[in-house]
Design a protein around this motif. Sequence first.
Motif, mmCIF file in Angstrom:
data_model
loop_
_atom_site.group_PDB
_atom_site.id
_atom_site.type_symbol
_atom_site.label_atom_id
_atom_site.label_comp_id
_atom_site.label_asym_id
_atom_site.label_seq_id
_atom_site.Cartn_x
_atom_site.Cartn_y
_atom_site.Cartn_z
ATOM 1 N N ALA A 98 0.907 -1.272 0.017
ATOM 2 C CA ALA A 98 -0.206 0.037 0.159
ATOM 3 C C ALA A 98 1.014 1.112 0.002
ATOM 4 C CB ALA A 98 -0.926 0.061 1.259
ATOM 5 N N GLU A 99 0.247 2.281 -0.357
ATOM 6 C CA GLU A 99 1.002 3.614 -0.225
ATOM 7 C C GLU A 99 0.280 4.861 0.247
ATOM 8 O OE1 GLU A 99 2.866 4.957 -4.077
ATOM 9 O OE2 GLU A 99 3.657 3.141 -4.503
ATOM 10 N N ALA A 100 0.674 5.664 0.667
ATOM 11 C CA ALA A 100 0.135 6.863 1.169
ATOM 12 C C ALA A 100 1.387 8.038 1.429
ATOM 13 C CB ALA A 100 -0.681 6.777 2.636
ATOM 14 N N ASP A 101 0.512 9.103 1.566
ATOM 15 C CA ASP A 101 1.577 10.364 1.863
ATOM 16 C C ASP A 101 1.677 10.673 3.137
ATOM 17 O OD1 ASP A 101 2.521 10.447 -1.181
ATOM 18 O OD2 ASP A 101 0.912 11.600 -1.335
ATOM 19 N N SER A 102 2.770 11.016 3.537
ATOM 20 C CA SER A 102 2.908 11.473 5.127
ATOM 21 C C SER A 102 2.361 13.259 5.072
ATOM 22 C CB SER A 102 4.301 11.423 5.685
ATOM 23 O OG SER A 102 5.131 12.261 4.946
ATOM 24 N N ASP A 103 2.049 13.581 6.218
ATOM 25 C CA ASP A 103 1.775 14.995 6.500
ATOM 26 C C ASP A 103 2.687 15.745 6.780
ATOM 27 O OD1 ASP A 103 1.459 14.862 8.938
ATOM 28 O OD2 ASP A 103 -0.602 14.796 8.878
ATOM 29 N N GLU A 104 2.200 16.999 7.338
ATOM 30 C CA GLU A 104 3.306 17.814 7.813
ATOM 31 C C GLU A 104 4.038 17.596 9.131
ATOM 32 O OE1 GLU A 104 4.765 20.951 6.763
ATOM 33 O OE2 GLU A 104 3.876 20.664 4.820
ATOM 34 N N GLN A 105 3.240 16.621 9.861
ATOM 35 C CA GLN A 105 3.653 16.122 11.115
ATOM 36 C C GLN A 105 4.092 14.732 10.985
ATOM 37 O OE1 GLN A 105 0.305 17.759 10.917
ATOM 38 N NE2 GLN A 105 1.564 19.489 11.472
ATOM 39 N N GLY A 106 4.507 14.237 9.990
ATOM 40 C CA GLY A 106 4.898 12.914 9.645
ATOM 41 C C GLY A 106 3.854 11.895 9.723
ATOM 42 N N LYS A 107 2.455 12.244 9.756
ATOM 43 C CA LYS A 107 1.675 11.267 10.237
ATOM 44 C C LYS A 107 1.276 10.632 8.743
ATOM 45 C CE LYS A 107 -2.997 11.632 11.064
ATOM 46 N NZ LYS A 107 -4.412 12.082 11.980
ATOM 47 N N VAL A 108 0.921 9.310 8.513
ATOM 48 C CA VAL A 108 0.571 8.557 7.631
ATOM 49 C C VAL A 108 -0.490 7.649 7.775
ATOM 50 C CG1 VAL A 108 2.228 6.959 7.758
ATOM 51 C CG2 VAL A 108 1.504 7.363 5.556
ATOM 52 N N ILE A 109 -1.599 7.537 6.885
ATOM 53 C CA ILE A 109 -2.670 6.623 6.967
ATOM 54 C C ILE A 109 -2.702 5.839 5.750
ATOM 55 C CG2 ILE A 109 -4.891 6.164 7.909
ATOM 56 C CD1 ILE A 109 -5.131 8.952 9.026
ATOM 57 N N PHE A 110 -2.823 4.365 6.163
ATOM 58 C CA PHE A 110 -2.868 3.314 4.875
ATOM 59 C C PHE A 110 -4.233 2.862 5.159
ATOM 60 C CE2 PHE A 110 1.680 3.180 5.960
ATOM 61 C CZ PHE A 110 2.176 3.685 4.744
ATOM 62 N N TYR A 111 -5.042 3.114 4.233
ATOM 63 C CA TYR A 111 -6.493 3.041 4.283
ATOM 64 C C TYR A 111 -6.915 1.540 3.285
ATOM 65 C CZ TYR A 111 -7.452 7.593 5.838
ATOM 66 O OH TYR A 111 -7.597 8.519 6.405
ATOM 67 N N LYS A 112 -7.768 0.809 3.663
ATOM 68 C CA LYS A 112 -7.911 -0.322 3.024
ATOM 69 C C LYS A 112 -7.114 -1.380 2.817
ATOM 70 C CE LYS A 112 -11.909 2.378 0.467
ATOM 71 N NZ LYS A 112 -12.395 2.387 -0.676
ATOM 72 N N VAL A 113 -6.518 -1.940 3.823
ATOM 73 C CA VAL A 113 -5.692 -3.123 3.924
ATOM 74 C C VAL A 113 -6.237 -4.197 4.530
ATOM 75 C CG1 VAL A 113 -3.704 -1.436 4.044
ATOM 76 C CG2 VAL A 113 -4.727 -2.113 6.266
ATOM 77 N N PRO A 114 -5.687 -5.388 4.603
ATOM 78 C CA PRO A 114 -6.363 -6.544 5.017
ATOM 79 C C PRO A 114 -6.129 -6.553 6.515
ATOM 80 C CG PRO A 114 -4.540 -7.334 3.480
ATOM 81 C CD PRO A 114 -4.620 -5.568 3.075
ATOM 82 N N ALA A 115 -6.958 -7.286 7.074
ATOM 83 C CA ALA A 115 -6.968 -7.417 8.710
ATOM 84 C C ALA A 115 -5.989 -8.729 8.858
ATOM 85 C CB ALA A 115 -8.175 -7.412 9.177
ATOM 86 N N GLY A 116 -5.358 -8.859 9.782
ATOM 87 C CA GLY A 116 -4.675 -9.957 10.306
ATOM 88 C C GLY A 116 -3.413 -9.947 10.814
ATOM 89 N N ASN A 117 -2.363 -10.868 10.826
ATOM 90 C CA ASN A 117 -1.155 -10.775 11.715
ATOM 91 C C ASN A 117 -0.036 -10.711 10.333
ATOM 92 O OD1 ASN A 117 -1.479 -10.935 14.639
ATOM 93 N ND2 ASN A 117 -2.286 -13.043 14.261
ATOM 94 N N TYR A 118 0.882 -9.418 10.549
ATOM 95 C CA TYR A 118 1.569 -9.343 9.579
ATOM 96 C C TYR A 118 2.850 -8.743 9.997
ATOM 97 C CZ TYR A 118 -2.372 -9.387 6.624
ATOM 98 O OH TYR A 118 -3.593 -9.961 5.899
ATOM 99 N N VAL A 119 3.994 -9.006 9.667
ATOM 100 C CA VAL A 119 5.287 -8.282 9.756
ATOM 101 C C VAL A 119 5.176 -7.126 8.618
ATOM 102 C CG1 VAL A 119 7.804 -8.393 9.384
ATOM 103 C CG2 VAL A 119 6.848 -10.176 10.508
ATOM 104 N N MET A 120 5.508 -6.072 9.194
ATOM 105 C CA MET A 120 5.527 -4.849 8.254
ATOM 106 C C MET A 120 6.745 -3.987 7.805
ATOM 107 S SD MET A 120 2.328 -2.657 9.832
ATOM 108 C CE MET A 120 1.478 -3.646 11.299
ATOM 109 N N ARG A 121 6.827 -3.753 6.608
ATOM 110 C CA ARG A 121 7.984 -2.934 6.011
ATOM 111 C C ARG A 121 7.608 -1.547 5.634
ATOM 112 N NH1 ARG A 121 11.233 -5.953 2.294
ATOM 113 N NH2 ARG A 121 11.925 -7.085 4.071
ATOM 114 N N ILE A 122 7.786 -0.434 6.167
ATOM 115 C CA ILE A 122 7.531 1.015 5.899
ATOM 116 C C ILE A 122 8.814 1.540 5.232
ATOM 117 C CG2 ILE A 122 6.839 2.987 6.654
ATOM 118 C CD1 ILE A 122 5.261 1.444 8.975
ATOM 119 N N LYS A 123 8.700 2.161 4.202
ATOM 120 C CA LYS A 123 9.935 2.641 3.431
ATOM 121 C C LYS A 123 9.295 4.060 2.846
ATOM 122 C CE LYS A 123 13.376 2.074 -0.070
ATOM 123 N NZ LYS A 123 14.092 1.323 -1.041
#
Length: 182
Positions: free
Chosen positions: A129-154
């Motif tokens: 998934a992709e999204a843009d961070s805002d001025e405060q560094g906040k980012v929200i990824f919408y519409k992702v699957p629920a479950g247990n995952y390891v996450m890589r953010i770049k």
Amino acid sequence: EFITAPMRVITLAGEPVPGIIPIATLQPNAFDEPLATGAPTDENGKSSIKIPTSQKVAVRAWDPNLLYFPNNFYDVLPGSGEIQDSLVITMVKSASIEAVLLTPEGVPVQNQNTGIMLFHPVHGPWWPAEADSDEQGKVIFYKVPAGNYVMRIKVASGAMVELPETYIAPDETTQLGAIQLQ
């Protein structure tokens, strides 16, 4: 050669889900183009799909609106023969992930394109998934699957972080808090 598999798509509560598309892919993740698709499910959550008999396929369902994600799939092996019983696919409401991204120096990562890759504990890379961070560094990824995952953010500047297995609840926003990238 093809076989027809009847399908029924329901929610966790057992309610039918109309408008969901049966698909067959080589792997059950989000990367393979479907080898076969069926007609969208009717008001009773029913449809069918014609699948090739020459190779192993993962049969599941796809919501084009990303409001639901399949909670299960079926491996259909080559030469399986006709499928008599409906393959029941249970759909789970999508989720969101929220984080505040910080540079290694602790400064908010402002206005950067950010990618996330969810890794399934058994099947590996599962959902990007992709999204843009805002001025405060906040980012929200919408519409992702629920479950247990390891996450890589770049982020676009190249900084990244890998987070240990995390539970993402359906129909909720999972708050990751402040994350310092490396």
